[in-house]
Design an enzyme around this catalytic site. Sequence first.
Site, PDB file in Angstrom:
ATOM      1  CG  ASP A  95      -2.412  27.897 -77.931  1.00 54.72           C
ATOM      2  OD1 ASP A  95      -1.407  27.765 -77.195  1.00 54.72           O
ATOM      3  OD2 ASP A  95      -2.891  26.965 -78.605  1.00 54.72           O
ATOM      4  CE1 TYR A 199      10.179  17.242 -74.774  1.00 51.62           C
ATOM      5  CE2 TYR A 199       9.092  15.520 -73.477  1.00 51.62           C
ATOM      6  CZ  TYR A 199       9.286  16.865 -73.784  1.00 51.62           C
ATOM      7  OH  TYR A 199       8.604  17.832 -73.092  1.00 51.62           O
TER       8      TYR A 199
END
Length: 338
Positions: A95, A199
Amino acid sequence: MKGTLRYLAGIAGPNGFGSRSTAEQVTQHRFFPCSHLTAIITGGTSGIGAETARVLAKRGVRVVMAVRDMKKAEMVKERIIRENPEADIMLFEIDLSSLSSVARFCSQFLSQDLPLNILINNAGVFSPNLEFSEEKIELTFATNFLGHYLLTEMLIEKMIDTAEKSGIEGRIINLSSVIHSWVKPDCFSFPKLLHPIRYNGTRAYAQSKLATILHAKALSKQLKDRNANVTINAVHPGIVKTGIIRAHKGLFTDSLFLIASKLLKSISQGAATTCYVALSNETKGLSGKYFADCNETNCSDLANDESMALKLCTQSRALIHGYLDESQKHYLPNVCLM
């Protein structure tokens, strides 16, 4: 406009390849001997990564697929072996958004005592909403850049050692994007990359792809300083309708795809530049470069900023040291410390 016209016309670059070239075409004749080579490819369960794995395996390369979804990886492996029963495919779980997972993968791979000739940092994500990794780092940056940075750091000594023993140049390929050129200097701040204040998914993706080029620039210089027979380059695969592109809600829409369908590459065309840089004799000795449509091309001024590249490397390494335990830190060389 000039680049668009060249694409529509299918005009080849100086090496005879261009935007319409496929991964199989660019590796058919112009590659160095691939037997006994080992390549790690991240994110090989679909799209460009899966095609890269297939073509490299077809050319005789042992392919180590570093993947998050092992079930999908098994399906890709089965497809490759059905086509090429002699293909050598190995699967390892990783991951890339998790530094501890990257460290575990490297430990597992290094314990196999295999050579490592090629490292393809292919995996990538696009997150439309603000998400964080297990280390509380913005997910896009953590996956697309920081995980690959750590992966490269922990495997670089193996690559240098393999190149010395085999006499074959080691090659690292970072998947970037032309979208890196959208990033402005005042928006590229390491603390804000880790923890954005306002963001924006497309901006975060562009910043992560700029970081992959800066990484290639910095590491290339340091490898040259060590006289290591290993190169690192960044590639723009082109605009391919993969899962990442479909995730760009608000920027890439179905109507835009309809209008621009002639500009989109097939997956095999999208994998061509990666495969060309990984296997071609013509890229021997080239390092710290940026490729698109299987030819060297220019990146943005910010991507060429050596001081920015070194600063990013230094900050990333310091951050990583804070998360790894002592047993993992010994894998990190002093490549990116100056």
